[in-house]
Design a protein around this motif. Structure first.
Motif, PDB file in Angstrom:
ATOM      1  N   THR A  82       0.848  -1.260   0.005  1.00  0.00           N
ATOM      2  CA  THR A  82      -0.179  -0.041   0.025  1.00  0.00           C
ATOM      3  C   THR A  82       0.775   1.186   0.000  1.00  0.00           C
ATOM      4  O   THR A  82       0.302   2.384  -0.024  1.00  0.00           O
ATOM      5  CB  THR A  82      -0.890  -0.108   1.194  1.00  0.00           C
ATOM      6  OG1 THR A  82      -0.015  -0.078   2.403  1.00  0.00           O
ATOM      7  CG2 THR A  82      -1.842  -1.193   1.122  1.00  0.00           C
ATOM      8  N   LEU A 109      -0.294   3.896  -2.559  1.00  0.00           N
ATOM      9  CA  LEU A 109      -1.387   4.964  -2.166  1.00  0.00           C
ATOM     10  C   LEU A 109      -0.573   6.382  -1.675  1.00  0.00           C
ATOM     11  O   LEU A 109      -1.271   7.262  -1.723  1.00  0.00           O
ATOM     12  CB  LEU A 109      -2.225   4.159  -1.223  1.00  0.00           C
ATOM     13  CG  LEU A 109      -3.113   3.226  -1.497  1.00  0.00           C
ATOM     14  CD1 LEU A 109      -3.937   2.688  -0.351  1.00  0.00           C
ATOM     15  CD2 LEU A 109      -3.817   3.325  -2.669  1.00  0.00           C
ATOM     16  N   VAL A 164      -6.713  -2.903  -2.404  1.00  0.00           N
ATOM     17  CA  VAL A 164      -6.567  -1.372  -2.532  1.00  0.00           C
ATOM     18  C   VAL A 164      -6.225  -1.018  -3.848  1.00  0.00           C
ATOM     19  O   VAL A 164      -6.393   0.291  -4.069  1.00  0.00           O
ATOM     20  CB  VAL A 164      -6.005  -0.442  -1.202  1.00  0.00           C
ATOM     21  CG1 VAL A 164      -6.870  -1.125  -0.052  1.00  0.00           C
ATOM     22  CG2 VAL A 164      -4.651  -0.927  -1.263  1.00  0.00           C
ATOM     23  N   ASP A 194      -7.230  -0.859  -6.772  1.00  0.00           N
ATOM     24  CA  ASP A 194      -8.192   0.092  -7.730  1.00  0.00           C
ATOM     25  C   ASP A 194      -8.224   1.499  -7.187  1.00  0.00           C
ATOM     26  O   ASP A 194      -8.665   2.406  -8.173  1.00  0.00           O
ATOM     27  CB  ASP A 194      -9.576  -0.430  -7.740  1.00  0.00           C
ATOM     28  CG  ASP A 194      -9.661  -1.920  -8.690  1.00  0.00           C
ATOM     29  OD1 ASP A 194      -8.511  -2.082  -9.252  1.00  0.00           O
ATOM     30  OD2 ASP A 194     -10.481  -2.643  -8.321  1.00  0.00           O
ATOM     31  N   TYR A 195      -8.029   1.843  -6.044  1.00  0.00           N
ATOM     32  CA  TYR A 195      -8.061   3.088  -5.572  1.00  0.00           C
ATOM     33  C   TYR A 195      -6.817   4.201  -6.076  1.00  0.00           C
ATOM     34  O   TYR A 195      -7.175   5.148  -6.002  1.00  0.00           O
ATOM     35  CB  TYR A 195      -8.006   3.229  -4.058  1.00  0.00           C
ATOM     36  CG  TYR A 195      -9.042   2.324  -3.138  1.00  0.00           C
ATOM     37  CD1 TYR A 195     -10.243   1.820  -4.057  1.00  0.00           C
ATOM     38  CD2 TYR A 195      -8.823   1.873  -2.036  1.00  0.00           C
ATOM     39  CE1 TYR A 195     -11.272   1.000  -3.451  1.00  0.00           C
ATOM     40  CE2 TYR A 195     -10.018   0.936  -1.240  1.00  0.00           C
ATOM     41  CZ  TYR A 195     -11.098   0.665  -2.252  1.00  0.00           C
ATOM     42  OH  TYR A 195     -11.837   0.007  -1.640  1.00  0.00           O
ATOM     43  N   HIS A 209      -8.029   6.790  -8.277  1.00  0.00           N
ATOM     44  CA  HIS A 209      -8.483   8.186  -7.798  1.00  0.00           C
ATOM     45  C   HIS A 209      -7.532   9.124  -7.865  1.00  0.00           C
ATOM     46  O   HIS A 209      -7.869  10.251  -7.804  1.00  0.00           O
ATOM     47  CB  HIS A 209      -8.992   7.762  -6.456  1.00  0.00           C
ATOM     48  CG  HIS A 209     -10.154   6.896  -6.257  1.00  0.00           C
ATOM     49  ND1 HIS A 209     -11.364   6.815  -7.279  1.00  0.00           N
ATOM     50  CD2 HIS A 209     -10.605   6.104  -5.557  1.00  0.00           C
ATOM     51  CE1 HIS A 209     -12.331   5.960  -6.449  1.00  0.00           C
ATOM     52  NE2 HIS A 209     -11.513   5.360  -5.812  1.00  0.00           N
ATOM     53  N   ILE A 221     -10.501  -0.874   4.670  1.00  0.00           N
ATOM     54  CA  ILE A 221     -10.463  -0.690   3.250  1.00  0.00           C
ATOM     55  C   ILE A 221     -11.277   0.439   2.625  1.00  0.00           C
ATOM     56  O   ILE A 221     -10.794   1.080   1.802  1.00  0.00           O
ATOM     57  CB  ILE A 221     -10.887  -2.136   2.657  1.00  0.00           C
ATOM     58  CG1 ILE A 221      -9.830  -2.952   2.827  1.00  0.00           C
ATOM     59  CG2 ILE A 221     -11.242  -1.993   1.234  1.00  0.00           C
ATOM     60  CD1 ILE A 221     -10.466  -4.654   2.420  1.00  0.00           C
ATOM     61  N   SER A 222     -12.551   0.500   3.298  1.00  0.00           N
ATOM     62  CA  SER A 222     -13.294   1.581   3.150  1.00  0.00           C
ATOM     63  C   SER A 222     -12.469   2.959   3.335  1.00  0.00           C
ATOM     64  O   SER A 222     -12.719   3.977   2.796  1.00  0.00           O
ATOM     65  CB  SER A 222     -14.597   1.560   3.900  1.00  0.00           C
ATOM     66  OG  SER A 222     -15.397   0.379   3.654  1.00  0.00           O
ATOM     67  N   GLU A 246     -10.346   3.902   0.839  1.00  0.00           N
ATOM     68  CA  GLU A 246     -11.107   4.561  -0.630  1.00  0.00           C
ATOM     69  C   GLU A 246     -11.403   6.020  -0.268  1.00  0.00           C
ATOM     70  O   GLU A 246     -11.199   6.782  -1.068  1.00  0.00           O
ATOM     71  CB  GLU A 246     -12.166   3.858  -0.700  1.00  0.00           C
ATOM     72  CG  GLU A 246     -12.951   4.249  -2.241  1.00  0.00           C
ATOM     73  CD  GLU A 246     -14.217   3.486  -2.471  1.00  0.00           C
ATOM     74  OE1 GLU A 246     -14.485   3.475  -3.584  1.00  0.00           O
ATOM     75  OE2 GLU A 246     -14.828   2.644  -1.795  1.00  0.00           O
ATOM     76  N   ARG A 247     -11.915   6.328   0.975  1.00  0.00           N
ATOM     77  CA  ARG A 247     -12.322   7.739   1.370  1.00  0.00           C
ATOM     78  C   ARG A 247     -11.064   8.664   1.229  1.00  0.00           C
ATOM     79  O   ARG A 247     -11.012   9.741   0.495  1.00  0.00           O
ATOM     80  CB  ARG A 247     -13.101   7.825   2.624  1.00  0.00           C
ATOM     81  CG  ARG A 247     -13.457   9.176   2.905  1.00  0.00           C
ATOM     82  CD  ARG A 247     -13.773   9.233   4.469  1.00  0.00           C
ATOM     83  NE  ARG A 247     -12.465   9.063   5.334  1.00  0.00           N
ATOM     84  CZ  ARG A 247     -11.567  10.101   5.581  1.00  0.00           C
ATOM     85  NH1 ARG A 247     -11.815  11.271   4.821  1.00  0.00           N
ATOM     86  NH2 ARG A 247     -10.794   9.881   6.461  1.00  0.00           N
ATOM     87  N   SER A 283      -8.250   8.029  -0.243  1.00  0.00           N
ATOM     88  CA  SER A 283      -7.573   8.313  -1.674  1.00  0.00           C
ATOM     89  C   SER A 283      -8.257   8.999  -2.515  1.00  0.00           C
ATOM     90  O   SER A 283      -7.989   9.693  -3.378  1.00  0.00           O
ATOM     91  CB  SER A 283      -7.559   6.639  -2.465  1.00  0.00           C
ATOM     92  OG  SER A 283      -6.922   5.788  -1.830  1.00  0.00           O
ATOM     93  N   ARG A 284      -9.765   9.087  -2.428  1.00  0.00           N
ATOM     94  CA  ARG A 284     -10.715  10.054  -3.098  1.00  0.00           C
ATOM     95  C   ARG A 284     -10.432  11.363  -2.731  1.00  0.00           C
ATOM     96  O   ARG A 284     -10.051  12.339  -3.698  1.00  0.00           O
ATOM     97  CB  ARG A 284     -12.181   9.553  -2.900  1.00  0.00           C
ATOM     98  CG  ARG A 284     -12.753   8.398  -3.457  1.00  0.00           C
ATOM     99  CD  ARG A 284     -14.320   8.178  -3.466  1.00  0.00           C
ATOM    100  NE  ARG A 284     -14.676   7.157  -3.938  1.00  0.00           N
ATOM    101  CZ  ARG A 284     -15.037   7.002  -5.235  1.00  0.00           C
ATOM    102  NH1 ARG A 284     -14.997   7.947  -6.131  1.00  0.00           N
ATOM    103  NH2 ARG A 284     -15.551   5.749  -5.702  1.00  0.00           N
TER     104      ARG A 284
END
Length: 258
Positions: free
Chosen positions: A133, A136, A155, A157-158, A161, A242-243, A246-247, A249-250
């Motif tokens: 990671t 990221l 992760v 796919d993030y 973003h 994981i959630s 994503e937050r 990363s966005r």
């Protein structure tokens, strides 16, 4: 040179001849390749250990970089002591390396000082690299926009973003960016970068010294091999982190103005 200095030089030369004869044609020790490895709380120790072992075998100049002088505590609770803080680190590296560890990565992505340090060092480095990671964190620093990259499977796919082109390969090279998948991919990364920096023969010698000849007892080391039931179980157990990844990363993608 006194006798002690001579003996030290002779021992170092012998070790160099054992590990990397090709390096004898490289510049003098004062001009060795300089590698900066970021260390952060809750990083995966194995993400760091494989690449660090290879870099040491290559006899490069290694710096362990952290915000403060305090040792950072890894995922297995073993502390790792930095050799330089952000404000005292060299201004440029031949290789910048960032390990992963989802909890620690998420925290670091939200730390302005860490992200800015990675951005500055990444823009100056010859090679910008990561395992797991850690990519990221490179993405949050804006260093993967327009680059092919990978990360840990749950992760990766993030990365999109933050402007990266997501790949599923174990090690991904795109110009001066090199990223690797989760945890054990750090060994593959280490051998790949050793070949790039010191030649294939040196990388092969390191692989032999490490006795890296993996034969896992189970055929489930990737989502494709593990199957949907096991993959779903892992995702469920780590869903909160994981959630959050994503937050974050966005938000990072918005911050770097894609």
């Amino acid at each position: 040179m006194d006798r002690r200095e001579f003996n030290t030089s002779l021992a170092a030369a012998s070790l160099l001849n054992l590990i990397a004869p090709a390096a004898l044609a490289q510049p003098a020790p004062s001009a060795r390749l300089r590698v900066g490895l970021l260390i952060h709380s809750d990083m995966i120790l194995l993400d760091l250990a494989g690449p660090l072992t290879a870099f040491n075998m290559m006899q490069v100049e290694v710096h362990l970089l952290a915000k403060t002088e305090q040792p950072v505590v890894t995922d297995v609770r073993l502390p790792v002591a930095p050799t330089a803080t952000f404000d005292k680190a060299p201004r440029s590296f031949d290789v910048l390396f960032v390990p992963g560890g989802l909890k620690g990565t998420i925290a670091a992505m939200q730390d302005t000082q860490t992200v800015e340090f990675i951005r500055e060092q990444g823009n100056a480095a010859r090679l910008v690299t990561s395992v797991c990671t850690g990519s990221l964190l490179l993405g949050a620093a804006g260093l993967l926009k327009g680059y092919q990259a990978t990360s840990h499977w749950y992760v990766r796919d993030y990365l999109a973003h933050m402007g990266a082109v997501v790949r599923t390969d174990r090690v991904v090279e795109d110009r001066n960016r090199m990223t690797a998948g989760g945890v054990t991919a750090g060994i593959d990364f280490a051998l790949t970068i050793a070949a790039r920096l010191s030649g294939e023969e040196t990388a092969k010698r390191i692989q032999l010294l490490l006795e890296y000849d993996p034969k896992p007892p189970f055929n489930c080391g990737s989502p494709e091999q593990a199957g949907p039931a096991l993959v779903g179980d892992v995702q469920k157990r780590r869903q909160e982190l994981i959630s959050e990844a994503e937050r974050v990363s966005r938000a990072a993608g918005v911050a770097i103005k894609l």
